[in-house]
Each structure stands twice: as structure tokens, then as C-alpha cells.
Design an enzyme around this catalytic site. Structure first.
Site: not given
Ligand code: BGC
Length: 681
Positions: A221
Site C-alpha cells: 500500500d
Molecule cells: C489506500 C489504498 C489505495 C492507495 C493509493 C491508500 O491510502 O489504502 O487503498 O489504493 O492509497 O491511492
């Protein structure tokens, strides 16, 4: 490839891409957020809109809405349409679907996720993944694993026993890998049993890549990588994040140094590159990759179909619904949620919706020609996810003037429809909700309007359970809708008028009180000292409520219809089964009412006299069936005896407890119509 070339592919080179290799003609790998649709374009290196004029997209219903359809077929169409839009936007990976288990109703991302039940979760996840990948776009299933709260999400350690992991938190990921063949997976921010998910040897190497044979790529993530050597050796393939300088990231120069120092083998690096190339071969380098399309009428239709099948009729005591439009001259539409849009808001991914039909627009377009539609806002949701506690408290104070205005409109109208619930600022990634209460003084608005006009219908638009106990007690008519995408208002209007018979079923339990739900009853949410001890084990959602005999406000699988169904004649193909055998069941579903409608037949299984602490009952099969009035359909529902296994924590393996099992067929987890008994040897 040189080591440098390989390592250049193992980390982000912008907010939503990682490098290919120019010398070898390997293209950059691009991704973008779902799950609500393809996110608006952000600047290459900075969070902030790129301000394109060509990045609008279809806004699809949120995760819990899709789950409420109980329709894997719709999940497939959802994925397929989103995959086509991703192609049109030149994205190789959609960061979707997201399907962590709804452990607490307060989790800020409940609206993005599907359900509290691992089986329903798995059926939807598999179809969604297959739909996306049918377009040669990789799904990225997320967040692996046990990301069930946003409080301290980067640093909370979820302490979960292996049985609960295997029975509750992992099955949908397993199914999405083994049956859905997902090409990409995103590790979660949190820790599981002491190790960050991005460097969790058990989750990534042992279970995902070992047991499940995952061939694809694990990405972190954003900013969720915490080391070079551990992460590299424990299964992470690609580091993603939010800010450069990219060559200073864990999986950039430090990884090169770690290989040179012999702490990470070049074989490990090769494996990561091979996995990333595998995703590229399936996506941007795939020979017969379609063109993609965006904002098409077909995609609108998909969004509409999902929305219309997700709406849950909770109460219809006076049969006010469907609306008797011929007898109505005026409707008071009340509440901010009738004019609110839900494609964006809060923290996290939104969609720059090409259009979004609000509830008021939907009602006006369907009924405005013959019925006088009046509107009063009723409340103002002045709320941001990052407000101080004081500002948040202030947002919940009822606005008496607006309530008075609403009452005036309601009094002079034949019926009133009050739109309450929440929005994307109130339910948001990175923050859990403070409690189950309805926000913005909505209860006061409901009470005042209901007192002014007894013909009041309540429509709640939200993505997670709320305490609507008083409304259930005092109001005759309640409809539950969701952040229902571009066509949300049209779908809702069509359900209210009866063009569509409501067929949504709750994908999670609504507790009567917060402390009835397991994590709260046991005082383990959000945990203490950055530790959330999952003491409830496998008793998540209805497994807890049923086993502990606690009455919920609305149970898992609940949802009414305008028509009536009768389930009868449950039969199994035999009485005695061995492990590995399939159990075939049949029953009849008759539509005894006046409307054509869809019912979700749900099959639960309950171990008689369990010696292994099995939950009271567990969902093992379901099917959504359309039946016309007077007609009867035979419904076949099958499962395998092996699906009855529990995970033995001591033996570390799945074991089927021998003996008697009850098969319970019903229309919700608490409305069981037919029972049969089988024996497993
Ligand atoms: C989230 C993800 C997301 C990523 C990119 C993170 O804060 O947990 O689900 O895909 O950001 O935007």
C-alpha cells in the site's frame, strides 16, 4: 538485465506507476484506484488533481452496495465495465476490488468493502476479479490482510488466531487467487501477529505464494513498506508510495546495496521481476488486448442494474411502497442526501463522475410531470474527515430553522420522503466513525417530519450500519440505499415507484447497540497500545450474534420485497455423506404476490452438538432468482462436504467434524423457512 535495471522495476517511479525498461522495450506499469470507478487523474508526482478534461468516468456503486445485490453476475459486470474504463484511461492495474471483512460497523472503509461473511465476500471477489481481468487489466485485490480498522492503520497490530484467519479473514483472498486468478495483490498497512503485512513471511511467502500458488505480484500500500531486507525476503515485490525521491526508497538504492551485501539474493530479485513481467504480459503486452471504452451507455446500465438490485427494503408496514403514484399529487422530498453526490469526499479514492443522478433528480425525472415535487434540505452536513472533535460535534447539532422549513413543506404535501444517512466525508478512509449515531441532527429531522405528516418514508443513504433503532420503532416505511453510483437517483426512484422490486439484502448485521457487536462487546476496538486483539476469534458478524443469542436490529441477509415468496420442499440428494462429496439440495421458490421480483435464497449449515466450537450457523450457498407472480422455480444449491471443515489450530489443518448437520434454507440469516438434516462420516 543488469541488477540496476531489475531493481528499477521494483519501486514506484511516480504516484501511480513503476518503471519498465527502455532498453528492453518493457513498458511502464500504470495503475489507478478503484473500487468506485477509475479515479480522476492526479499529477504525476504530487497528490492533487491533474485537472484534465478527459478523465471523467462512470461512478459505480460502492462495495457494500455491490455486496447487497448478492449477485456474483453483477460483480462480474462491475469488474468488466471498470476494466474497460481502465483500458480507456491507459491503466494496467485497477487497485480493486477491496474486500476486508466488516469486523466492526465503525470501520471508515466499510463502505468500500463487501461484507462480514467470508463466503459472500469470496463469491463477489472472484467474479469482480474475473470481470476486470477479462479486459486484460489486472485486478489488485486489497488489502491483504486483516485491515479492519482505520484507527492507527499504519501501526496497529492485529492479533488473530490462525483459525480466525483461515476461516474468516483469508477465504475471499484465497478464492480470488485460486479461482479468480488475480494477478496483483496489495499488502495492507497494518501488522498481523507482529509483522507488517508488507513483510509478513506467514501471509506472503507461506500462505499466498506457497499454499495458494500465487504467481502474480505483491505491491505495498502507499507508503506501507517498512524495510528493505525483511520486505524483500518475506514476499513483497513492488514498493509503492506517495513521495520521491524514488531512488531512496527501500526497494531502490538500499535494495541494490542489500543484494551487493548478500542480504537479499539475486534469485529473490529475479523472482520479483518475473512476477512483475508476468503482470505486464497479461496486461499492456498482451496480444489481443481490447481498446477499452469509457462513460458508455452500457456502463451506465451496469451501474444502474447494480444500484437497483442493491437497495434494501427494511420496513413497509403500511404498504406505502411502491408509491401509488396515481393517487399522489405532491411529494415533499426532504434532506440533504436527496441532493448530495457521493462520487467523492473524504480521504481516499473518488471518481470524477461524468454525471451522478441525485435522488431528487431521479424522483423529479420519474414523477415530476404528474406530481408536484417540493424540496427542503432539512440539515446541512458541515463535516470533514479531519475536523476536530469540537467541529464534528457542532456538525451534529440540529438546525431548527431548516427543520421548521422541512415541516412546513411536509405538512402541505401528500407524502414526505426524508433522505438521511451519511456521505463520503462522514465515512472515510483513514478515520473510523466515532459511533453508530445518525449524524447532522437527522433523527430530530425525522421525528419532526414524521409528526407533521404520518405518510413519511425514510430513505437512508450510507455505506455502513447506523443506529436506526428509533426509526425502526417509530416509522412505518424504511428503505436503505448506498453511495449508489452515477445512476443512484434513477435506481432509487424506480424502486420507490415499483418499476423495480427491491431485492437487496444486508451484507452485514446491524447491531441494536454498538456494544452488542463482538469487537466492542469484548473491548478490543480499536485496541490499546497499538494492539487489537481479535478475541472474538471466528465469531464475527452474525456468527457472534447467533451463537451468543443476541438480537440484532437487522440481521445479516435481511431485506423485504414488494411481492411475497414461499420456500418449500427442501431436499438433499442423500442423507449420508463422506468428505470430498458434493451435497446437492433443491427447493421450490414460489412468488405468491403481485409483483415480479428476485429473492435471494440463502443456505446456512449448522453443526448439531458441535464439539469444536463451531458457530451457530454459517452461509454455504446462495442464489438470487427472478420469479414472476404465481410462478414456481426450482432452486438448486450445492456445496462440498469439505466446505464444512473448520481449521484446527493445533493440527494446522482443515478438519471436517463428523456427525449431524442441519441445513437451513431461508431468506435471511434469521428467517429460516426449511430445514433438512444430513450426516457426515
Ligand atoms: C489506500 C489504498 C489505495 C492507495 C493509493 C491508500 O491510502 O489504502 O487503498 O489504493 O492509497 O491511492
Amino acid at each position: 538485465m543488469t541488477l540496476k535495471e531489475k531493481i528499477a522495476m521494483l519501486h514506484g517511479n511516480s504516484l501511480f506507476s513503476s518503471a519498465g525498461d527502455e532498453r528492453l522495450g518493457i513498458p511502464e506499469l500504470t495503475c489507478d484506484d478503484g473500487p468506485l470507478g477509475v479515479r480522476e487523474e492526479v499529477q504525476r508526482n504530487v497528490w492533487g488533481a491533474a485537472n484534465w478534461t478527459t478523465d471523467s468516468a462512470t461512478f459505480f456503486p460502492n462495495g457494500s452496495a455491490l455486496a447487497a445485490t448478492w449477485s456474483p453476475a453483477l460483480a462480474y459486470r462491475f469488474g468488466e465495465a471498470m476494466g474497460q474504463e481502465a483500458l480507456a484511461r491507459k491503466k494496467n492495474i485497477m487497485l480493486a476490488p477491496a474486500f476486508n471483512i466488516c469486523r466492526t460497523p465503525l470501520c471508515g472503509r466499510t463502505y468500500e468493502y463487501f461484507s462480514e461473511d467470508p463466503y459472500l465476500n469470496a463469491q463477489l471477489a472472484v467474479s469482480d476479479v474475473k470481470g476486470i481481468q477479462s479486459q486484460h487489466v489486472s485486478a489488485c485485490i486489497k488489502h491483504f490482510a486483516v485491515n479492519n480498522q482505520e484507527t492507527w492503520r499504519d501501526s496497529v497490530n492485529a492479533v488473530v488466531d490462525e483459525r480466525a484467519l483461515r476461516e474468516i479473514y483469508l477465504p475471499a483472498f484465497k478464492a480470488a487467487v485460486e479461482q479468480g486468478h488475480a494477478w496483483t495483490l496489495m499488502s495492507a498497512y497494518n501488522l498481523v501477529n507482529g509483522e507488517h503485512c508488507s513483510e509478513n513471511e506467514f501471509l506472503l511467502n507461506k500462505v499466498l505464494k506457497g499454499e495458494w500458488g500465487f504467481k502474480g505480484m505483491v505491491m505495498s500500500d502507499w507508503g506501507g513498506t517498512h524495510s528493505t531486507v525483511n520486505a524483500a525476503n518475506n514476499g513483497l515485490d513492488l514498493e509503492m508510495g506517495s513521495q520521491g525521491p524514488y531512488d531512496k526508497w527501500y526497494f531502490a538504492d538500499p535494495l541494490y546495496d542489500a543484494v551487493k551485501a548478500g542480504k537479499v539474493s539475486e534469485k529473490t530479485i529475479d523472482d520479483k521481476v518475473r512476477r512483475i513481467l508476468w503482470v505486464i504480459y497479461h496486461t499492456s503486452l498482451s496480444a489481443d488486448r481490447p481498446q477499452g471504452s469509457i462513460n458508455t451507455p452500457e456502463h451506465s446500465k451496469t451501474a444502474y442494474d447494480i444500484a437497483s438490485e442493491s437497495i434494501v427494503l427494511l420496513k413497509n408496514q403500511k404498504n406505502m411502497l411502491p408509491l401509488n403514484t396515481a393517487g399522489i399529487k405532491s411529494i415533499a422530498v426532504i434532506g440533504d442526501n436527496a441532493i448530495h453526490t457521493f462520487a467523492s469526499g473524504g480521504f481516499g479514492a473518488g471518481v470524477k463522475a461524468r454525471y451522478e443522478v441525485t435522488a431528487l433528480q431521479g424522483i423529479r425525472s420519474r414523477l415530476g410531470k404528474t406530481i408536484d415535487i417540493r424540496f427542503a434540505q432539512g440539515y446541512k452536513p458541515d463535516y470533514k474527515f479531519n475536523y476536530t472533535a469540537q467541529q464534528k460535534a457542532a456538525a451534529n447539532i440540529p438546525n431548527q430553522q431548516m427543520i421548521n422549513d422541512a415541516v412546513t413543506v411536509a405538512k402541505s404535501s401528500d407524502i414526505a420522503i426524508v433522505f438521511i444517512g451519511s456521505n463520503r466525508d462522514y465515512e472515510s478512509e483513514s478515520k473510523d466513525r466515532p459511533n453508530l449515531q445518525l449524524p447532522f441532527g437527522e433523527q430530530q429531522l425525522v421525528d419532526a417530519v414524521t409528526a407533521a405528516n404520518p405518510n413519511t418514508i425514510i430513505v437512508v443513504i450510507a455505506g455502513a450500519p447506523y443506529d436506526i433503532g428509533d426509526i425502526k420503532k417509530n416509522n412505518s416505511t424504511i428503505v436503505w440505499s448506498w453511495f449508489n453510483g452515477s445512476e443512484g437517483g434513477n435506481a432509487l426512484a424506480d424502486v420507490l415507484t415499483g418499476k423495480i422490486d427491491p431485492s437487496g439484502k444486508l451484507p452485514f448485521t446491524f447491531p441494536a447497540a454498538l456494544n452488542d457487536s463482538p469487537a466492542h462487546a469484548l473491548g478490543t476496538f480499536p485496541g490499546s497500545n497499538l494492539t487489537a486483539d481479535y478475541k472474538e476469534g471466528i465469531l464475527v458478524g452474525y456468527r457472534w450474534f447467533d451463537t451468543k443469542k443476541i438480537d440484532p436490529l437487522y440481521c445479516f441477509g435481511y431485506g423485504l420485497s414488494y411481492t411475497n415468496f414461499k420456500l418449500s420442499s427442501l431436499k438433499t440428494d442423500k442423507k449420508d455423506y463422506k468428505t470430498g462429496e458434493s451435497v446437492s439440495t433443491w427447493l421450490n421458490l414460489k412468488n405468491t404476490g403481485k409483483y415480479a421480483g428476485k429473492e435471494v435464497v440463502q443456505l446456512y449449515v449448522s453443526k448439531v452438538d458441535t464439539k469444536e466450537d463451531q458457530p451457530e450457523k454459517q452461509l454455504k450457498a446462495f442464489k438470487k432468482i427472478l420469479v414472476t407472480p404465481g410462478d414456481t422455480k426450482q432452486v438448486a444449491l450445492n456445496f462440498n462436504v469439505n466446505d464444512l471443515a473448520y481449521f484446527d489450530d493445533n493440527l494446522h489443518k482443515w478438519v471436517v467434524e463428523p456427525g449431524e448437520y442441519k441445513i437451513l434454507a431461508g431468506v435471511s440469516s434469521r428467517d429460516i423457512k426449511e430445514t433438512a438434516v444430513i450426516n457426515v462420516n
